[in-house]
Design a protein around this motif. Structure first.
Motif, PDB file in Angstrom:
ATOM      1  N   GLY A 175       0.774  -1.233   0.000  1.00 57.24           N
ATOM      2  CA  GLY A 175       0.000   0.000   0.000  1.00 57.24           C
ATOM      3  C   GLY A 175       0.803   1.279   0.000  1.00 57.24           C
ATOM      4  O   GLY A 175       0.256   2.357   0.238  1.00 57.24           O
ATOM      5  N   ASP A 176       2.107   1.194  -0.294  1.00 60.45           N
ATOM      6  CA  ASP A 176       2.932   2.395  -0.374  1.00 60.45           C
ATOM      7  C   ASP A 176       2.921   2.851  -1.837  1.00 60.45           C
ATOM      8  O   ASP A 176       3.874   2.644  -2.588  1.00 60.45           O
ATOM      9  CB  ASP A 176       4.356   2.108   0.090  1.00 60.45           C
ATOM     10  CG  ASP A 176       5.220   3.355   0.204  1.00 60.45           C
ATOM     11  OD1 ASP A 176       4.782   4.410  -0.302  1.00 60.45           O
ATOM     12  OD2 ASP A 176       6.322   3.270   0.781  1.00 60.45           O
ATOM     13  N   PHE A 177       1.818   3.491  -2.226  1.00 56.44           N
ATOM     14  CA  PHE A 177       1.623   3.800  -3.635  1.00 56.44           C
ATOM     15  C   PHE A 177       2.540   4.911  -4.145  1.00 56.44           C
ATOM     16  O   PHE A 177       2.882   4.937  -5.330  1.00 56.44           O
ATOM     17  CB  PHE A 177       0.149   4.148  -3.888  1.00 56.44           C
ATOM     18  CG  PHE A 177      -0.777   2.999  -3.600  1.00 56.44           C
ATOM     19  CD1 PHE A 177      -0.719   1.850  -4.373  1.00 56.44           C
ATOM     20  CD2 PHE A 177      -1.673   3.053  -2.546  1.00 56.44           C
ATOM     21  CE1 PHE A 177      -1.553   0.776  -4.121  1.00 56.44           C
ATOM     22  CE2 PHE A 177      -2.510   1.988  -2.279  1.00 56.44           C
ATOM     23  CZ  PHE A 177      -2.451   0.846  -3.068  1.00 56.44           C
ATOM     24  N   ALA A 178       2.945   5.811  -3.258  1.00 54.14           N
ATOM     25  CA  ALA A 178       3.871   6.867  -3.688  1.00 54.14           C
ATOM     26  C   ALA A 178       5.200   6.264  -4.127  1.00 54.14           C
ATOM     27  O   ALA A 178       5.712   6.574  -5.215  1.00 54.14           O
ATOM     28  CB  ALA A 178       4.088   7.859  -2.551  1.00 54.14           C
ATOM     29  N   ARG A 179       5.751   5.391  -3.286  1.00 55.84           N
ATOM     30  CA  ARG A 179       7.031   4.759  -3.648  1.00 55.84           C
ATOM     31  C   ARG A 179       6.844   3.729  -4.757  1.00 55.84           C
ATOM     32  O   ARG A 179       7.764   3.508  -5.550  1.00 55.84           O
ATOM     33  CB  ARG A 179       7.663   4.130  -2.415  1.00 55.84           C
ATOM     34  CG  ARG A 179       8.220   5.150  -1.414  1.00 55.84           C
ATOM     35  CD  ARG A 179       9.084   4.464  -0.370  1.00 55.84           C
ATOM     36  NE  ARG A 179       9.666   5.414   0.560  1.00 55.84           N
ATOM     37  CZ  ARG A 179       9.123   5.768   1.722  1.00 55.84           C
ATOM     38  NH1 ARG A 179       7.961   5.238   2.092  1.00 55.84           N
ATOM     39  NH2 ARG A 179       9.713   6.635   2.516  1.00 55.84           N
ATOM     40  N   ALA A 180       5.672   3.109  -4.821  1.00 57.93           N
ATOM     41  CA  ALA A 180       5.400   2.175  -5.915  1.00 57.93           C
ATOM     42  C   ALA A 180       5.416   2.923  -7.251  1.00 57.93           C
ATOM     43  O   ALA A 180       5.941   2.418  -8.245  1.00 57.93           O
ATOM     44  CB  ALA A 180       4.058   1.488  -5.703  1.00 57.93           C
ATOM     45  N   GLY A 181       4.832   4.125  -7.265  1.00 56.72           N
ATOM     46  CA  GLY A 181       4.855   4.922  -8.486  1.00 56.72           C
ATOM     47  C   GLY A 181       6.270   5.218  -8.928  1.00 56.72           C
ATOM     48  O   GLY A 181       6.607   5.125 -10.119  1.00 56.72           O
ATOM     49  N   GLU A 182       7.125   5.550  -7.963  1.00 55.28           N
ATOM     50  CA  GLU A 182       8.532   5.806  -8.273  1.00 55.28           C
ATOM     51  C   GLU A 182       9.211   4.545  -8.794  1.00 55.28           C
ATOM     52  O   GLU A 182       9.972   4.586  -9.768  1.00 55.28           O
ATOM     53  CB  GLU A 182       9.246   6.304  -7.027  1.00 55.28           C
ATOM     54  CG  GLU A 182      10.713   6.600  -7.230  1.00 55.28           C
ATOM     55  CD  GLU A 182      11.413   7.026  -5.946  1.00 55.28           C
ATOM     56  OE1 GLU A 182      12.665   7.116  -5.956  1.00 55.28           O
ATOM     57  OE2 GLU A 182      10.730   7.263  -4.940  1.00 55.28           O
ATOM     58  N   ALA A 183       8.928   3.416  -8.147  1.00 55.53           N
ATOM     59  CA  ALA A 183       9.583   2.163  -8.532  1.00 55.53           C
ATOM     60  C   ALA A 183       9.147   1.698  -9.923  1.00 55.53           C
ATOM     61  O   ALA A 183       9.979   1.231 -10.713  1.00 55.53           O
ATOM     62  CB  ALA A 183       9.281   1.080  -7.495  1.00 55.53           C
ATOM     63  N   TRP A 184       7.848   1.815 -10.234  1.00 54.46           N
ATOM     64  CA  TRP A 184       7.402   1.439 -11.580  1.00 54.46           C
ATOM     65  C   TRP A 184       8.050   2.330 -12.628  1.00 54.46           C
ATOM     66  O   TRP A 184       8.414   1.878 -13.730  1.00 54.46           O
ATOM     67  CB  TRP A 184       5.876   1.525 -11.683  1.00 54.46           C
ATOM     68  CG  TRP A 184       5.139   0.396 -11.041  1.00 54.46           C
ATOM     69  CD1 TRP A 184       4.299   0.463  -9.969  1.00 54.46           C
ATOM     70  CD2 TRP A 184       5.170  -0.990 -11.430  1.00 54.46           C
ATOM     71  NE1 TRP A 184       3.813  -0.791  -9.653  1.00 54.46           N
ATOM     72  CE2 TRP A 184       4.324  -1.695 -10.533  1.00 54.46           C
ATOM     73  CE3 TRP A 184       5.827  -1.696 -12.435  1.00 54.46           C
ATOM     74  CZ2 TRP A 184       4.124  -3.068 -10.622  1.00 54.46           C
ATOM     75  CZ3 TRP A 184       5.618  -3.076 -12.527  1.00 54.46           C
ATOM     76  CH2 TRP A 184       4.782  -3.744 -11.629  1.00 54.46           C
ATOM     77  N   GLY A 185       8.231   3.614 -12.303  1.00 57.13           N
ATOM     78  CA  GLY A 185       8.908   4.525 -13.226  1.00 57.13           C
ATOM     79  C   GLY A 185      10.364   4.147 -13.440  1.00 57.13           C
ATOM     80  O   GLY A 185      10.878   4.184 -14.568  1.00 57.13           O
ATOM     81  N   GLY A 193      -2.608   9.981  -4.629  1.00 55.74           N
ATOM     82  CA  GLY A 193      -3.065  11.358  -4.656  1.00 55.74           C
ATOM     83  C   GLY A 193      -2.026  12.329  -5.189  1.00 55.74           C
ATOM     84  O   GLY A 193      -2.124  13.536  -4.963  1.00 55.74           O
ATOM     85  N   MET A 194      -1.039  11.802  -5.903  1.00 58.72           N
ATOM     86  CA  MET A 194       0.053  12.636  -6.437  1.00 58.72           C
ATOM     87  C   MET A 194      -0.231  12.905  -7.913  1.00 58.72           C
ATOM     88  O   MET A 194       0.272  12.225  -8.805  1.00 58.72           O
ATOM     89  CB  MET A 194       1.392  11.927  -6.225  1.00 58.72           C
ATOM     90  CG  MET A 194       1.685  11.644  -4.762  1.00 58.72           C
ATOM     91  SD  MET A 194       3.149  10.601  -4.461  1.00 58.72           S
ATOM     92  CE  MET A 194       4.471  11.706  -4.973  1.00 58.72           C
ATOM     93  N   GLN A 195      -1.059  13.921  -8.153  1.00 59.26           N
ATOM     94  CA  GLN A 195      -1.606  14.163  -9.487  1.00 59.26           C
ATOM     95  C   GLN A 195      -0.531  14.571 -10.498  1.00 59.26           C
ATOM     96  O   GLN A 195      -0.548  14.125 -11.654  1.00 59.26           O
ATOM     97  CB  GLN A 195      -2.684  15.249  -9.409  1.00 59.26           C
ATOM     98  CG  GLN A 195      -3.801  14.957  -8.424  1.00 59.26           C
ATOM     99  CD  GLN A 195      -4.509  13.643  -8.703  1.00 59.26           C
ATOM    100  OE1 GLN A 195      -4.613  13.202  -9.855  1.00 59.26           O
ATOM    101  NE2 GLN A 195      -4.993  12.990  -7.648  1.00 59.26           N
ATOM    102  N   GLU A 196       0.386  15.419 -10.082  1.00 51.96           N
ATOM    103  CA  GLU A 196       1.430  15.890 -11.007  1.00 51.96           C
ATOM    104  C   GLU A 196       2.300  14.741 -11.472  1.00 51.96           C
ATOM    105  O   GLU A 196       2.602  14.595 -12.665  1.00 51.96           O
ATOM    106  CB  GLU A 196       2.272  16.962 -10.324  1.00 51.96           C
ATOM    107  CG  GLU A 196       3.312  17.589 -11.233  1.00 51.96           C
ATOM    108  CD  GLU A 196       4.081  18.712 -10.552  1.00 51.96           C
ATOM    109  OE1 GLU A 196       5.150  19.094 -11.073  1.00 51.96           O
ATOM    110  OE2 GLU A 196       3.625  19.209  -9.502  1.00 51.96           O
TER     111      GLU A 196
END
Length: 240
Positions: free
Chosen positions: A178-188, A219-222
């Motif tokens: 559930g750490d979606f902020a870091r997951a977004g970074e990792a997928w990138g 919730g990190m729209q940018e």
């Protein structure tokens, strides 16, 4: 415009003369907040002030935390040698208090700075040490963060197969916890690695799309919009 001290007071929910809210904690918190706002010079001043106050109380663990935060801020300013010294100082202090989690965080911060210096083998070793320590205390989320950092360093060495495996493990684990902020970074990061490895563009698109979805859930729209744009490019992962 509020004064520096009124800003500091906003961090406290009780009177400053109680043990629950000391000036040292407040300065350290302020330094971290300023770091998140990219006000790095002010962040350094705040952390240095916190260090001075912590030394007066012989609070070794808190000194270590502040040194580690200072190392991260210095890294953002490209003051890499000072950053390394700060993280190493934090590590020494954490060892004095047998703080395993703190030691792991210091090793991870050190690894990030070494990566910035293109000292990839040393960065990988630092992240591996951090991961071993996090594993000892059962911190799955932190282990995933070190896997992500390891993958990025492996990419620097063109060890793409290992980098992809590390990145996939990191991204999926962070999403699972559930750490979606870091997951977004990792997928990138995984998308960048796939692109560097010459993978099928469908795979690269998919990784960027997963990044956008994770950022959206955080919730990190940018950041989500940026990843979505990458997913829609003909050749994602390339510098524009």
């Amino acid at each position: 415009m509020p004064s520096r001290f009124s800003t500091l007071s906003a961090f406290c929910t009780v009177e400053l003369d109680t043990p629950k809210c000391t000036w040292s904690i407040t300065w350290n918190n302020l330094g971290t907040t300023l770091q998140h706002l990219h006000r790095y010079d002010e962040s350094i001043t705040a952390h240095q002030t916190a260090l001075t106050l912590y030394k007066q109380t012989d609070n070794t663990d808190s000194q270590a935390n502040t040194w580690n935060n200072l190392g991260t801020t210095l890294q953002h300013l490209h003051r890499y040698d000072e950053s390394i010294t700060a993280h190493q100082t934090a590590l020494t202090l954490y060892k004095q208090t047998d703080n395993t989690n703190g030691q792991a965080n210091a090793w991870n911060g050190l690894g990030v700075t070494l990566y910035k210096l293109h000292r990839y083998d040393e960065a990988i070793a630092a992240h591996q040490t951090a991961r071993t320590l996090h594993k000892q205390i059962g911190n799955i989320q932190a282990q995933a963060v070190t896997w992500n950092n390891t993958g990025t360093a492996l990419r620097g060495l063109n060890r793409h197969k290992e980098a992809i495996e590390a990145g996939q493990h990191a991204a999926q684990t962070l999403e699972d916890v559930g750490d979606f902020a870091r997951a977004g970074e990792a997928w990138g990061e995984l998308a960048e690695t796939l692109n560097a490895a010459g993978a099928n563009l469908t795979q690269v698109h998919a990784a960027w799309a997963r990044s956008a979805d994770a950022y959206q859930r955080a919730g990190m729209q940018e950041e989500a919009a940026h990843a979505r744009t990458k997913a829609e490019q003909d050749n994602p992962g390339q510098a524009s």
